[in-house]
Design a protein around this motif. Structure first.
Motif, PDB file in Angstrom:
ATOM      1  N   TYR A  99      -6.865  -0.373   0.448  1.00  0.00           N
ATOM      2  CA  TYR A  99      -6.289  -1.147  -0.647  1.00  0.00           C
ATOM      3  C   TYR A  99      -5.495  -0.249  -1.590  1.00  0.00           C
ATOM      4  O   TYR A  99      -4.362  -0.579  -1.970  1.00  0.00           O
ATOM      5  CB  TYR A  99      -7.387  -1.870  -1.417  1.00  0.00           C
ATOM      6  N   ASN A 100      -6.079   0.865  -1.973  1.00  0.00           N
ATOM      7  CA  ASN A 100      -5.388   1.763  -2.903  1.00  0.00           C
ATOM      8  C   ASN A 100      -4.132   2.363  -2.290  1.00  0.00           C
ATOM      9  O   ASN A 100      -3.113   2.526  -2.973  1.00  0.00           O
ATOM     10  CB  ASN A 100      -6.339   2.858  -3.379  1.00  0.00           C
ATOM     11  N   CYS A 101      -4.180   2.654  -1.008  1.00  0.00           N
ATOM     12  CA  CYS A 101      -2.983   3.169  -0.341  1.00  0.00           C
ATOM     13  C   CYS A 101      -1.895   2.106  -0.329  1.00  0.00           C
ATOM     14  O   CYS A 101      -0.723   2.399  -0.577  1.00  0.00           O
ATOM     15  CB  CYS A 101      -3.326   3.624   1.075  1.00  0.00           C
ATOM     16  N   GLU A 102      -2.263   0.865  -0.042  1.00  0.00           N
ATOM     17  CA  GLU A 102      -1.297  -0.242  -0.037  1.00  0.00           C
ATOM     18  C   GLU A 102      -0.649  -0.430  -1.408  1.00  0.00           C
ATOM     19  O   GLU A 102       0.507  -0.844  -1.513  1.00  0.00           O
ATOM     20  CB  GLU A 102      -1.994  -1.534   0.388  1.00  0.00           C
ATOM     21  N   GLN A 103      -1.407  -0.114  -2.461  1.00  0.00           N
ATOM     22  CA  GLN A 103      -0.891  -0.244  -3.823  1.00  0.00           C
ATOM     23  C   GLN A 103      -0.023   0.944  -4.232  1.00  0.00           C
ATOM     24  O   GLN A 103       0.535   0.967  -5.335  1.00  0.00           O
ATOM     25  CB  GLN A 103      -2.056  -0.380  -4.807  1.00  0.00           C
ATOM     26  N   GLY A 104       0.085   1.932  -3.347  1.00  0.00           N
ATOM     27  CA  GLY A 104       0.932   3.082  -3.622  1.00  0.00           C
ATOM     28  C   GLY A 104       0.240   4.212  -4.351  1.00  0.00           C
ATOM     29  O   GLY A 104       0.902   5.150  -4.819  1.00  0.00           O
ATOM     30  N   ILE A 105      -1.090   4.163  -4.476  1.00  0.00           N
ATOM     31  CA  ILE A 105      -1.824   5.211  -5.176  1.00  0.00           C
ATOM     32  C   ILE A 105      -1.734   6.517  -4.382  1.00  0.00           C
ATOM     33  O   ILE A 105      -1.903   6.539  -3.166  1.00  0.00           O
ATOM     34  CB  ILE A 105      -3.291   4.800  -5.372  1.00  0.00           C
ATOM     35  N   GLY A 106      -1.488   7.607  -5.087  1.00  0.00           N
ATOM     36  CA  GLY A 106      -1.201   8.880  -4.412  1.00  0.00           C
ATOM     37  C   GLY A 106      -2.394   9.638  -3.886  1.00  0.00           C
ATOM     38  O   GLY A 106      -2.287  10.375  -2.909  1.00  0.00           O
ATOM     39  N   HIS A 136      -4.511   7.562   6.783  1.00  0.00           N
ATOM     40  CA  HIS A 136      -3.542   7.607   5.678  1.00  0.00           C
ATOM     41  C   HIS A 136      -3.068   9.048   5.451  1.00  0.00           C
ATOM     42  O   HIS A 136      -3.439   9.687   4.461  1.00  0.00           O
ATOM     43  CB  HIS A 136      -4.157   7.051   4.398  1.00  0.00           C
ATOM     44  N   PRO A 137      -2.265   9.587   6.356  1.00  0.00           N
ATOM     45  CA  PRO A 137      -1.858  10.998   6.243  1.00  0.00           C
ATOM     46  C   PRO A 137      -1.059  11.318   4.985  1.00  0.00           C
ATOM     47  O   PRO A 137      -0.988  12.474   4.576  1.00  0.00           O
ATOM     48  CB  PRO A 137      -1.023  11.213   7.507  1.00  0.00           C
ATOM     49  N   GLY A 138      -0.476  10.302   4.345  1.00  0.00           N
ATOM     50  CA  GLY A 138       0.309  10.561   3.141  1.00  0.00           C
ATOM     51  C   GLY A 138      -0.489  10.555   1.864  1.00  0.00           C
ATOM     52  O   GLY A 138       0.027  10.909   0.799  1.00  0.00           O
ATOM     53  N   MET A 139      -1.746  10.155   1.940  1.00  0.00           N
ATOM     54  CA  MET A 139      -2.578  10.068   0.742  1.00  0.00           C
ATOM     55  C   MET A 139      -3.404  11.341   0.575  1.00  0.00           C
ATOM     56  O   MET A 139      -4.068  11.789   1.509  1.00  0.00           O
ATOM     57  CB  MET A 139      -3.500   8.853   0.820  1.00  0.00           C
ATOM     58  N   GLY A 140      -3.356  11.954  -0.606  1.00  0.00           N
ATOM     59  CA  GLY A 140      -4.160  13.131  -0.866  1.00  0.00           C
ATOM     60  C   GLY A 140      -5.632  12.755  -0.985  1.00  0.00           C
ATOM     61  O   GLY A 140      -5.974  11.729  -1.564  1.00  0.00           O
ATOM     62  N   LEU A 141      -6.502  13.583  -0.421  1.00  0.00           N
ATOM     63  CA  LEU A 141      -7.934  13.315  -0.456  1.00  0.00           C
ATOM     64  C   LEU A 141      -8.634  14.311  -1.375  1.00  0.00           C
ATOM     65  O   LEU A 141      -8.399  15.517  -1.305  1.00  0.00           O
ATOM     66  CB  LEU A 141      -8.529  13.389   0.946  1.00  0.00           C
ATOM     67  N   CYS A 142      -9.476  13.775  -2.245  1.00  0.00           N
ATOM     68  CA  CYS A 142     -10.195  14.582  -3.223  1.00  0.00           C
ATOM     69  C   CYS A 142     -11.686  14.262  -3.130  1.00  0.00           C
ATOM     70  O   CYS A 142     -12.079  13.254  -2.554  1.00  0.00           O
ATOM     71  CB  CYS A 142      -9.705  14.285  -4.634  1.00  0.00           C
ATOM     72  N   ALA A 143     -12.496  15.116  -3.733  1.00  0.00           N
ATOM     73  CA  ALA A 143     -13.939  14.884  -3.768  1.00  0.00           C
ATOM     74  C   ALA A 143     -14.497  15.357  -5.096  1.00  0.00           C
ATOM     75  O   ALA A 143     -13.981  16.299  -5.703  1.00  0.00           O
ATOM     76  CB  ALA A 143     -14.632  15.612  -2.614  1.00  0.00           C
ATOM     77  N   SER A 144     -15.560  14.688  -5.540  1.00  0.00           N
ATOM     78  CA  SER A 144     -16.284  15.077  -6.750  1.00  0.00           C
ATOM     79  C   SER A 144     -17.765  14.873  -6.453  1.00  0.00           C
ATOM     80  O   SER A 144     -18.285  13.777  -6.607  1.00  0.00           O
ATOM     81  CB  SER A 144     -15.823  14.221  -7.941  1.00  0.00           C
ATOM     82  N   LYS A 322       8.687   7.462 -12.559  1.00  0.00           N
ATOM     83  CA  LYS A 322       8.820   6.769 -11.286  1.00  0.00           C
ATOM     84  C   LYS A 322       7.439   6.667 -10.662  1.00  0.00           C
ATOM     85  O   LYS A 322       6.606   7.556 -10.802  1.00  0.00           O
ATOM     86  CB  LYS A 322       9.761   7.536 -10.348  1.00  0.00           C
ATOM     87  N   PHE A 323       7.213   5.570  -9.950  1.00  0.00           N
ATOM     88  CA  PHE A 323       5.942   5.369  -9.255  1.00  0.00           C
ATOM     89  C   PHE A 323       6.251   5.227  -7.776  1.00  0.00           C
ATOM     90  O   PHE A 323       6.965   4.321  -7.379  1.00  0.00           O
ATOM     91  CB  PHE A 323       5.226   4.128  -9.790  1.00  0.00           C
ATOM     92  N   GLN A 324       5.716   6.169  -6.964  1.00  0.00           N
ATOM     93  CA  GLN A 324       6.085   6.188  -5.563  1.00  0.00           C
ATOM     94  C   GLN A 324       4.910   5.916  -4.658  1.00  0.00           C
ATOM     95  O   GLN A 324       3.761   6.233  -4.973  1.00  0.00           O
ATOM     96  CB  GLN A 324       6.699   7.543  -5.196  1.00  0.00           C
ATOM     97  N   SER A 325       5.197   5.332  -3.503  1.00  0.00           N
ATOM     98  CA  SER A 325       4.196   5.039  -2.501  1.00  0.00           C
ATOM     99  C   SER A 325       3.617   6.332  -1.937  1.00  0.00           C
ATOM    100  O   SER A 325       4.334   7.265  -1.615  1.00  0.00           O
ATOM    101  CB  SER A 325       4.812   4.223  -1.364  1.00  0.00           C
ATOM    102  N   ALA A 326       2.287   6.359  -1.790  1.00  0.00           N
ATOM    103  CA  ALA A 326       1.634   7.527  -1.214  1.00  0.00           C
ATOM    104  C   ALA A 326       1.996   7.699   0.251  1.00  0.00           C
ATOM    105  O   ALA A 326       2.063   8.813   0.768  1.00  0.00           O
ATOM    106  CB  ALA A 326       0.115   7.381  -1.360  1.00  0.00           C
ATOM    107  N   SER A 327       2.214   6.594   0.946  1.00  0.00           N
ATOM    108  CA  SER A 327       2.425   6.658   2.389  1.00  0.00           C
ATOM    109  C   SER A 327       3.847   7.040   2.779  1.00  0.00           C
ATOM    110  O   SER A 327       4.078   7.796   3.717  1.00  0.00           O
ATOM    111  CB  SER A 327       2.079   5.321   3.020  1.00  0.00           C
ATOM    112  N   HIS A 328       4.822   6.513   2.021  1.00  0.00           N
ATOM    113  CA  HIS A 328       6.213   6.688   2.458  1.00  0.00           C
ATOM    114  C   HIS A 328       7.123   7.359   1.426  1.00  0.00           C
ATOM    115  O   HIS A 328       8.257   7.681   1.737  1.00  0.00           O
ATOM    116  CB  HIS A 328       6.798   5.320   2.828  1.00  0.00           C
ATOM    117  N   GLY A 329       6.621   7.554   0.221  1.00  0.00           N
ATOM    118  CA  GLY A 329       7.447   8.172  -0.811  1.00  0.00           C
ATOM    119  C   GLY A 329       8.470   7.238  -1.418  1.00  0.00           C
ATOM    120  O   GLY A 329       9.322   7.660  -2.173  1.00  0.00           O
TER     121      GLY A 329
END
Length: 332
Positions: A99-106, A136-144, A322-329
């Protein structure tokens, strides 16, 4: 009187403020506040990107934390009304990331309660990350995931996690009044281990927990010990059942002064809206975006409700980002 213009010029010329200079900004007079905000805005424009840095988080393990952080709803010794569960299930995690990737979240991060994640739980979450890396290769992955050690970070890094989040939370001089079960030095030790693994660091904290403005400036200076690329700034939203439930709310100017000081101390870092925005007016949020905020955690947060993603997109675009899509820029 503090020479804000001289400090601004020093930064714009590629220099860094000394700790003493950063801390001095916590002593400015009310008359100097607009000058400080303007200086920070100029530095943000000079060093920051016009692409807004977005991320989202999922509460991957909730509650029953043995630590005694006074601000936290997830501490087992506090009596709060939050959901309790041992580990998020696979389908829920993947659906939220989709869902977050579809919304363009980075960026997408899993956050777990407790001193640290370990054993089978860590292995399970690493499996989720491997799937998300492929999905989702375009989305950065983080951990906490708490105060991990080198071998834990190596497992996460191999699974695709490239950025680790661990807040210092507040000024070193104030932290012991808020938590006794671990120290800032414990946090820094874990952060250094993450950096040795090759991870970037996201580290900030919470303002409005009873600290002074001078201590907020001290906090900004102390964060430079871990060189964060991302600094989440949470504004305390007092949670019933925690020791800080009756904390007075910060004024808008206190929030804006803090953002400006953090920008002066960290010219190139992403300063990120995090928790507590619900109590800030839109006008104050827009001012903060001009002064230094150029990123945000979007969607729901850990134990409080965040801003709606669509509303955030509209606001940051209005602020000139500017707000860009995580998947495609693509700009969306």
């Amino acid at each position: 009187m503090i020479d804000i213009q001289a400090l601004k010029v020093k930064i714009l010329n590629g220099g860094n403020l000394t700790d003493t200079e950063v801390i001095s900004l916590g002593e400015i007079s009310p008359e100097q506040e607009p000058e400080l905000w303007d200086a920070a805005a100029e530095i943000t424009k000079a060093f920051g990107s016009d692409i807004f840095d977005s991320c989202s988080i999922i509460n991957a393990r909730s509650g029953k934390c043995p630590e005694d952080c006074k601000w936290c709803a997830q501490a087992s010794r506090h009596h709060t009304e939050i959901a309790l569960y041992p580990l998020v299930d696979h389908d829920t995690c993947i659906e939220l990331a989709d869902y977050n990737c579809e919304q363009g979240i980075g960026r997408f991060s899993m956050v777990t309660s407790g001193r640290k994640i370990s054993g089978k739980s860590l292995e399970t979450l690493c499996g989720y990350y491997r799937e998300l890396s492929s999905r989702h290769p375009g989305m950065g992955l983080c951990a906490s995931m708490g105060l991990l050690e080198k071998e834990d970070f190596e497992k996460l890094f191999e699974a695709g996690v490239k950025r680790y989040h661990c807040n210092l939370e507040t000024a070193p001089s104030y932290f012991p009044t808020l938590c006794s079960t671990h120290t800032i030095e414990d946090k820094i030790k874990s952060i250094k281990a993450a950096q040795e693994t090759g991870m970037e660091i996201c580290s900030g904290g919470i303002i409005g927990m009873g600290e002074t403005m001078a201590q907020r400036a001290e906090f900004a200076a102390a964060l430079r010990r871990v060189n964060p690329v991302s600094i989440p700034i949470n504004v305390l939203q007092p949670i019933p059942g925690t020791p800080l439930e009756d904390s007075p709310l910060l004024t808008d100017n206190e929030i804006l002064n803090t953002v400006a000081i953090f920008r002066m101390a960290h010219p190139k870092a992403v300063l990120r809206f995090a928790g507590g925005r619900a109590r800030m007016t839109k006008e104050t949020q827009m001012k903060a975006l001009r002064i230094g905020i150029n990123g945000a955690i979007m969607g729901d947060l850990l134990t409080t409700i965040g801003a709606q993603i669509a509303d955030d997109k509209e606001m940051v675009k209005k602020a000139g980002y500017k707000f860009q899509s995580a998947s495609h820029g693509d700009e969306i």
